[in-house]
Every structure is written in structure tokens, then in C-alpha cells.
Design a protein around this motif. Structure first.
Motif, PDB file in Angstrom:
ATOM      1  N   LYS A  96       0.961  -1.280  -0.214  1.00 34.58           N
ATOM      2  CA  LYS A  96      -0.177  -0.161  -0.318  1.00 34.58           C
ATOM      3  C   LYS A  96       0.857   1.187   0.024  1.00 34.58           C
ATOM      4  O   LYS A  96       1.654   1.659   1.053  1.00 34.58           O
ATOM      5  N   PHE A  97       1.161   2.766  -1.097  1.00 36.71           N
ATOM      6  CA  PHE A  97       1.964   3.192  -1.286  1.00 36.71           C
ATOM      7  C   PHE A  97       0.351   4.103  -0.779  1.00 36.71           C
ATOM      8  O   PHE A  97      -0.755   3.888  -0.374  1.00 36.71           O
ATOM      9  N   ARG A  98       1.098   4.889  -0.770  1.00 33.49           N
ATOM     10  CA  ARG A  98       0.404   6.740   0.216  1.00 33.49           C
ATOM     11  C   ARG A  98      -0.495   6.792   1.278  1.00 33.49           C
ATOM     12  O   ARG A  98      -1.831   7.094   1.992  1.00 33.49           O
ATOM     13  N   CYS A  99       0.551   5.882   2.106  1.00 34.58           N
ATOM     14  CA  CYS A  99      -0.023   6.117   3.381  1.00 34.58           C
ATOM     15  C   CYS A  99      -0.040   6.925   4.315  1.00 34.58           C
ATOM     16  O   CYS A  99      -1.267   6.574   5.864  1.00 34.58           O
ATOM     17  N   LEU A 100       0.699   8.004   4.550  1.00 37.28           N
ATOM     18  CA  LEU A 100       0.341   9.050   4.732  1.00 37.28           C
ATOM     19  C   LEU A 100      -0.112   9.477   4.553  1.00 37.28           C
ATOM     20  O   LEU A 100       0.183  10.127   3.498  1.00 37.28           O
ATOM     21  N   ARG A 101      -0.973  10.933   4.808  1.00 35.24           N
ATOM     22  CA  ARG A 101      -1.707  11.673   4.736  1.00 35.24           C
ATOM     23  C   ARG A 101      -0.715  13.028   3.922  1.00 35.24           C
ATOM     24  O   ARG A 101      -0.854  13.389   2.105  1.00 35.24           O
ATOM     25  N   ARG A 102       0.274  13.211   4.711  1.00 32.90           N
ATOM     26  CA  ARG A 102       0.577  14.258   4.493  1.00 32.90           C
ATOM     27  C   ARG A 102       2.492  13.502   3.178  1.00 32.90           C
ATOM     28  O   ARG A 102       3.108  12.767   4.136  1.00 32.90           O
ATOM     29  N   ARG A 103       2.412  13.218   2.068  1.00 31.16           N
ATOM     30  CA  ARG A 103       2.632  12.394   1.830  1.00 31.16           C
ATOM     31  C   ARG A 103       4.457  12.989   1.531  1.00 31.16           C
ATOM     32  O   ARG A 103       5.181  11.957   1.830  1.00 31.16           O
ATOM     33  N   ARG A 104       4.491  14.493   1.617  1.00 26.90           N
ATOM     34  CA  ARG A 104       6.224  14.699   1.116  1.00 26.90           C
ATOM     35  C   ARG A 104       6.771  14.693   3.171  1.00 26.90           C
ATOM     36  O   ARG A 104       7.845  14.156   3.105  1.00 26.90           O
ATOM     37  N   ILE A 105       6.291  14.267   3.530  1.00 24.60           N
ATOM     38  CA  ILE A 105       6.964  13.608   5.337  1.00 24.60           C
ATOM     39  C   ILE A 105       7.797  12.370   4.849  1.00 24.60           C
ATOM     40  O   ILE A 105       8.894  12.395   5.641  1.00 24.60           O
ATOM     41  N   GLY A 106       6.961  11.616   4.110  1.00 24.75           N
ATOM     42  CA  GLY A 106       7.279  10.224   3.943  1.00 24.75           C
ATOM     43  C   GLY A 106       9.870  10.748   3.695  1.00 24.75           C
ATOM     44  O   GLY A 106      10.325   9.768   4.183  1.00 24.75           O
ATOM     45  N   SER A 107       9.525  11.612   2.943  1.00 25.20           N
ATOM     46  CA  SER A 107      11.032  11.228   2.377  1.00 25.20           C
ATOM     47  C   SER A 107      12.291  12.064   3.852  1.00 25.20           C
ATOM     48  O   SER A 107      12.932  12.060   4.071  1.00 25.20           O
ATOM     49  N   LYS A 108      11.799  12.800   4.884  1.00 24.54           N
ATOM     50  CA  LYS A 108      12.098  13.183   6.581  1.00 24.54           C
ATOM     51  C   LYS A 108      11.873  11.850   7.687  1.00 24.54           C
ATOM     52  O   LYS A 108      13.260  12.447   8.294  1.00 24.54           O
ATOM     53  N   ILE A 109      11.581  11.331   7.278  1.00 21.79           N
ATOM     54  CA  ILE A 109      11.531  10.006   8.149  1.00 21.79           C
ATOM     55  C   ILE A 109      12.923   9.776   8.206  1.00 21.79           C
ATOM     56  O   ILE A 109      14.345   9.110   7.027  1.00 21.79           O
ATOM     57  N   LYS A 110      14.059   9.262   9.023  1.00 22.29           N
ATOM     58  CA  LYS A 110      14.870   9.603   9.368  1.00 22.29           C
ATOM     59  C   LYS A 110      15.348   7.527   9.977  1.00 22.29           C
ATOM     60  O   LYS A 110      15.994   6.735   9.738  1.00 22.29           O
ATOM     61  N   GLU A 111      14.065   7.781  11.579  1.00 20.36           N
ATOM     62  CA  GLU A 111      14.266   6.219  11.880  1.00 20.36           C
ATOM     63  C   GLU A 111      13.003   5.805  11.733  1.00 20.36           C
ATOM     64  O   GLU A 111      11.756   6.559  12.354  1.00 20.36           O
ATOM     65  N   HIS A 112      12.256   4.584  11.867  1.00 23.68           N
ATOM     66  CA  HIS A 112      11.002   3.703  12.048  1.00 23.68           C
ATOM     67  C   HIS A 112      10.759   2.519  12.674  1.00 23.68           C
ATOM     68  O   HIS A 112      11.843   1.724  13.248  1.00 23.68           O
ATOM     69  N   PHE A 113       9.653   2.855  13.430  1.00 28.26           N
ATOM     70  CA  PHE A 113       9.410   2.250  14.092  1.00 28.26           C
ATOM     71  C   PHE A 113       8.226   1.384  14.133  1.00 28.26           C
ATOM     72  O   PHE A 113       7.395   2.210  14.312  1.00 28.26           O
ATOM     73  N   LEU A 114       7.387   0.146  14.390  1.00 32.01           N
ATOM     74  CA  LEU A 114       6.057  -0.403  13.865  1.00 32.01           C
ATOM     75  C   LEU A 114       5.676  -1.352  14.845  1.00 32.01           C
ATOM     76  O   LEU A 114       7.173  -2.316  14.790  1.00 32.01           O
ATOM     77  N   PHE A 115       5.201  -1.428  15.690  1.00 29.40           N
ATOM     78  CA  PHE A 115       4.335  -2.462  16.681  1.00 29.40           C
ATOM     79  C   PHE A 115       3.044  -2.271  16.945  1.00 29.40           C
ATOM     80  O   PHE A 115       2.580  -1.777  16.558  1.00 29.40           O
ATOM     81  N   LYS A 116       3.635  -3.379  18.029  1.00 32.21           N
ATOM     82  CA  LYS A 116       1.717  -3.507  18.692  1.00 32.21           C
ATOM     83  C   LYS A 116       2.197  -2.901  20.525  1.00 32.21           C
ATOM     84  O   LYS A 116       2.596  -3.039  20.947  1.00 32.21           O
ATOM     85  N   ILE A 117       0.873  -2.880  20.525  1.00 32.97           N
ATOM     86  CA  ILE A 117       0.318  -2.009  21.635  1.00 32.97           C
ATOM     87  C   ILE A 117      -0.175  -3.436  22.685  1.00 32.97           C
ATOM     88  O   ILE A 117      -1.581  -3.504  22.055  1.00 32.97           O
ATOM     89  N   LYS A 118       0.005  -3.624  23.721  1.00 35.88           N
ATOM     90  CA  LYS A 118      -0.643  -4.348  24.605  1.00 35.88           C
ATOM     91  C   LYS A 118      -2.052  -4.372  24.429  1.00 35.88           C
ATOM     92  O   LYS A 118      -1.874  -2.500  25.389  1.00 35.88           O
ATOM     93  N   GLY A 119      -3.557  -4.742  24.416  1.00 37.72           N
ATOM     94  CA  GLY A 119      -4.287  -4.126  24.555  1.00 37.72           C
ATOM     95  C   GLY A 119      -5.117  -3.190  23.701  1.00 37.72           C
ATOM     96  O   GLY A 119      -6.031  -3.017  24.389  1.00 37.72           O
ATOM     97  N   GLU A 120      -4.456  -2.907  23.092  1.00 38.06           N
ATOM     98  CA  GLU A 120      -4.598  -2.586  21.224  1.00 38.06           C
ATOM     99  C   GLU A 120      -5.099  -3.151  20.400  1.00 38.06           C
ATOM    100  O   GLU A 120      -4.407  -4.110  20.083  1.00 38.06           O
ATOM    101  N   GLU A 121      -6.069  -2.380  19.245  1.00 35.76           N
ATOM    102  CA  GLU A 121      -6.235  -3.631  18.458  1.00 35.76           C
ATOM    103  C   GLU A 121      -5.745  -3.064  17.243  1.00 35.76           C
ATOM    104  O   GLU A 121      -5.439  -4.131  16.032  1.00 35.76           O
TER     105      GLU A 121
END
Lengths: 167, 359
Positions: B210-235
């Protein structure tokens, strides 16, 4: 023996306190050293009494605590010197000696020394079996065999993070 | 009952702050009171940040407010690639892989080396479980626009190799993938999402980008570090993107099925532990840890967290307080958050694939 109603010695040694151990030995301590113990400080604030009787600390342990207090009350020593004194103080001492020290410093509320000693005890407890710890601390195993087996099996320290991954 | 059994809880906590691993298990076993102290100790509820001190050949564990130093000769020349359930997945320079449990000193060798050049390698179930699957993802920067996904299942000694060509380049991020509703989710460097179904072979919709996941697409190129995660108890799934050189924190929640990131400014009573190879969120055990993000960064000898309420990076001793995650901070990019693994059953099989001798 110095008593509080003798006016002469009292004025001469105004800044001193006498502490008596449970086995009757008496130690002359400067007030500046004694007040490093929070509970001694409280006693001194509450009453004029210059003789403090400690019914649950033996003379060997008390002598060590007083040596510690006097060193730390000495303004002539740098913090670095005091720190190395602390290291020396706990090193090479038997586990048994440390046990009584930790209780004494807890009673006297000498927090800093109490923590230093507790940490030293923890170092000695490393890699020991639970039977060793129980014997050294003279602690009764109050688990039922079933409860102990359950704790051995479950491991209270493990996290249950499965919920995070399996859905 | 002796007086030693009644050592004040405070003092027992001081002892706990100096012991680690199996010594803590011993501590809990001493008597019921000691076990009660252990059960409510902050060490019980704080994950460890583990990193390698190359100069001393030692592994350092930071937990709650204490450091523990341990030596693991078997981990020399190996790199941590992923961490889950108290296990580390590690790779050596020759591309061989193994699992290691630093709390119980257990090791499981994988029977085959990973095919060269995989950016991200992950697993989701404990390696002792038959459900355990190791997944590698690679996306070349140049040449062929392709996403390669390889899968090694528990009990197997051959990687399943999948190649997906796509019109647009998708460069997988360093952030660890997440298993969510049976699908593998992972990020590209611009914050877009891809999903992969590990169970279905030969299925057209097995891999979806899925592309264009960020609404403000331009900020995508400014990301230096990424973290994807779950939070216990959250859907939902969550992501934290650190923007620009000053590492400004942007936190998002993934809205499904539209696959859009929605900005989140507050996580209430939750606390996040983020590192490149493992990230997770949980309910804060201590009230003062709520609404914070812990990163593998230090200021002096204290860990630095990001407070979502103040919008600032702060150190535990409060000597550091800034919206800028500056060069004053020590960064441990290879550090990993890890939580103790359960004590092993005596009969646990420590072999990945029974037919093949890993040696």
C-alpha cells in the motif's frame, strides 16, 4: 563512665555522645558523626540524654558502624577518599558479618551504608543455590512442596508477551 | 520465623537491583515473602535494554535504573537481528543464523545459512515452538525493482524463496516487521506498508503493498528512523517515525482497511520500548512511566525517554530536557529491548530441524 549529670565532662565534650551496645560496651562518638544516622539524630533531638543504649546491636557490629560514621563525618577527607573507604569497608567481610551490618544500619537508618552492604551481599549471593541462601539467612522455607514446584515451573520473572504476537 | 525473613522490602529491592537472570529466580524461591517482594519489584516489570560493549567484550543490560554486565563468548562476532520472547535471533559474518536465550544460556542453531543480503530478518513465536517461522526481507536499492521474501519454517532446512516485482520501488525499513491478524506487516523507508501472508503459498494476494499511507506524503522522505509495533490491549498497529536530524517524534495509528496512518498525540497509560530490532508497548507499571517512549539512547549513565505530554526528550535524572535528540546523547542503534524468557522445561528440544545435524 561519663554521665549526663556531671556538668564538667559534659561541657568539655559537648559535641560527643556515648553509644552503648547490647553487650554493654560503650563508644564515645562525636555528635557530627552520630547525626549521620537518622535514628540517632532523632533521639538526640528529642532528649538531652548523651547516652544512647542500643539493645539490638552487638559491640563488633557497632564498632564497624561507628568507624564508618566517623570517617564520613570527617570534613578533612575528600569524597573520593570516602568512596574508596566504602569499598574497602565491605570488601573481604564474611557474609555473616555483612548480615548483622545490614540489619544494624537499617535500624540506625544509615541509608548509604545499608545499601552498600546490601549490594555486597547480593554479589556474594550470585550463582548460589536457593538452599544456600536459606541456610545463610536462616530462613524457613514456608512453601508447600506443591507451591515451590509451581514457582520453579512458572518463573515469576518471565514476561507473558505472547499476547503481543499471536492473534 | 527468623528476622532475616523480615528484611525490609526496600533492602530486598536493593539486593534485587544487583542480581540478574537465574539469581532472581533463586531469590523468588527463598520464601513466600521474598517472592512477594520480587513479584512487585520494578525489575519484574521493566524490560532490559541489551547492547554490546565492544571495548570490554561484555554485554550490558540496562533495566529500570541499574546496569548489569554479562559475558557471552558464544555471541562474539555475531549481530542481533531480532528479539522476541526473551530470545535473540543472531547472524554471523558467514550468514549462519542462531537463536540465543541470554537469560538461560540456551542456543539453537539454524540448519542453513540465510541467502545473502537480507535487510530484515524476523521471527514471531519462540524458537522452541513448532509455530516458529523465520522470515527475511530484501529490497535492492538499484537494478531490479523487486521485493524478495524468504521463509524458513520450524523443522525445515530449506528456505522458501518468493520474489515480487512491483512497478514502484519499495525499500524495506530497518524497523522490525510485526505479525498482526495472521499477516506479516512491514514498512518501507517512506512509511508505506506491505503485508505478506506466510501461510498461503501460491496465492496472488499473498503479498500486498500500500503506497500513500501517510496523508502528508512529503514528510515520508524526512523520516530517519522507523518503528512498527503493537501495544498490548490495542487493536490497531502503531508506528513511530523520527523526522529530520533532530529526530522529531511522530506517532501514528494504522487505520484498516484503508491503510492510512492517523496521527496519535497521546498514549494514555501506555509506555513504549522502541529499538530497531524489537519494539513493543505495554501498560505502564509505574504511574510516572505513562505516556512515554523509551529509546536506546543515553545521557551520561541514564536512559533517555520521550515524553508525549511535554513533547521533549528527557533523561531519568532530568539533566537532559530538549525537543532535539542531539549529539549529546549516546546512541546504541544496535541495542535491543528484551524481556526475560520463561525458565525452560528440562525436556525442551533445542534442535530446529531434527533430520539435519546443524554442524
Amino acid at each position: 563512665m561519663v554521665t549526663t549529670d556531671e556538668k564538667g565532662p559534659l561541657t568539655a565534650k559537648k559535641k560527643s555522645v556515648i553509644i552503648r551496645s547490647c553487650d554493654g560496651d560503650e563508644f564515645l562518638v562525636s555528635e557530627s558523626a552520630a547525626v549521620l544516622s537518622t535514628s540517632l539524630k532523632k533521639i538526640l533531638e528529642e532528649k538531652e540524654d548523651r547516652l544512647i543504649h542500643l539493645s539490638d546491636i552487638d559491640n563488633k557490629t557497632l564498632a564497624m558502624v561507628i568507624a564508618y560514621l566517623s570517617t564520613h563525618a570527617d570534613d578533612g577527607l575528600s569524597d573520593d577518599l570516602k568512596r574508596s573507604f566504602d569499598q574497602e569497608f565491605v570488601s573481604g567481610k564474611e557474609f555473616d558479618v555483612l548480615k548483622y551490618l545490614v540489619l544494624a544500619t537499617d535500624t540506625l537508618q544509615v541509608t548509604c551504608l545499608c545499601y552498600t552492604v546490601a549490594k555486597k551481599m547480593a554479589d556474594i549471593m550470585k550463582n548460589k543455590l536457593v538452599e544456600w541462601v536459606r541456610r545463610e539467612f536462616d530462613i524457613q522455607n514456608d512453601y508447600t512442596p506443591e507451591a515451590e514446584a509451581e514457582i520453579r515451573r512458572l518463573d515469576a520473572w518471565a514476561w507473558d508477551d505472547r499476547q503481543l504476537e499471536d492473534d | 520465623m527468623s528476622k532475616w525473613a523480615d528484611l525490609p522490602g526496600d533492602l530486598l529491592n536493593v539486593i534485587l537491583s544487583k542480581i540478574f537472570g537465574k539469581d532472581r529466580h533463586t531469590f523468588s524461591l527463598v520464601c513466600r515473602f521474598w517472592n512477594a517482594v520480587a513479584a512487585t519489584s520494578p525489575y519484574r516489570y521493566s524490560p532490559c535494554l541489551m547492547y554490546y560493549l565492544r571495548s570490554k567484550h561484555m554485554w550490558k543490560f540496562y533495566q529500570y535504573n541499574s546496569f548489569f554486565c554479562l559475558s557471552f563468548p558464544e555471541l562474539e562476532n555475531a549481530e542481533i537481528r531480532c528479539s522476541k520472547h526473551g530470545w535473540l535471533l543472531m547472524s554471523r559474518y558467514d550468514n549462519s543464523l542462531f537463536f540465543f536465550d541470554p537469560f538461560n544460556n540456551r542456543k539453537i542453531e539454524l540448519p542453513c545459512k540465510h541467502p545473502l543480503g537480507y535487510t530484515t530478518i524476523c521471527f514471531f513465536h519462540p524458537p522452541t515452538s513448532p509455530d516458529c517461522v523465520v522470515v527475511g526481507i530484501a529490497t535492492p536499492y538499484f537494478g531490479e525493482v523487486v521485493v524478495k521474501i524468504v521463509v524458513l519454517r520450524h523443522g525445515e532446512n530449506k528456505w522458501e524463496v518468493n520474489k515480487y516485482r512491483h512497478g514502484k520501488r519499495f525499500l524495506v525499513s530497518r524497523g522490525a516487521p510485526v505479525l498482526h491478524r495472521g499477516l506479516l506487516y512491514f514498512l518501507d523507508v517512506k512509511g508505506n506498508i506491505a503485508t505478506f501472508d506466510m501461510s498461503k503459498r501460491d496465492c496472488k494476494l499473498r503479498f500486498v503493498i500500500k503506497f500513500r499511507c501517510l496523508r502528508r506524503r512529503r514528510i515520508g522522505s524526512k523520516i530517519k528512523e522507523h518503528f512498527l509495533f503493537k501495544i498490548k490491549g490495542e487493536e490497531n498497529l502503531f508506528a513511530v517515525f523520527l523526522m529530520h536530524e533532530e529526530r522529531k517524534v511522530n506517532m501514528f495509528k494504522l487505520l484498516e482497511p484503508e491503510m492510512k496512518w492517523e496521527l496519535v498525540e497521546d498514549i494514555g497509560d501506555k509506555v513504549l520500548y522502541l529499538s530497531h530490532v524489537s519494539s513493543f508497548g505495554d501498560t505502564a507499571y509505574l504511574k510516572n512511566m505513562e505516556n512515554r517512549i523509551y529509546f536506546p539512547r543515553f545521557h551520561g549513565d541514564t536512559v533517555v525517554y520521550y515524553s508525549l505530554s511535554s513533547g521533549k526528550y528527557q533523561s531519568l535524572d532530568q539533566n537532559y530536557n530538549s525537543s532535539n535528540n542531539s549529539c549529546l546523547l549516546k546512541r546504541w542503534d544496535s541495542a535491543v529491548w528484551i524481556t526475560p524468557a520463561p525458565t525452560p522445561d528440562l525436556f525442551t528440544d533445542l534442535i530446529w530441524c531434527p533430520e539435519v545435524d546443524p554442524a
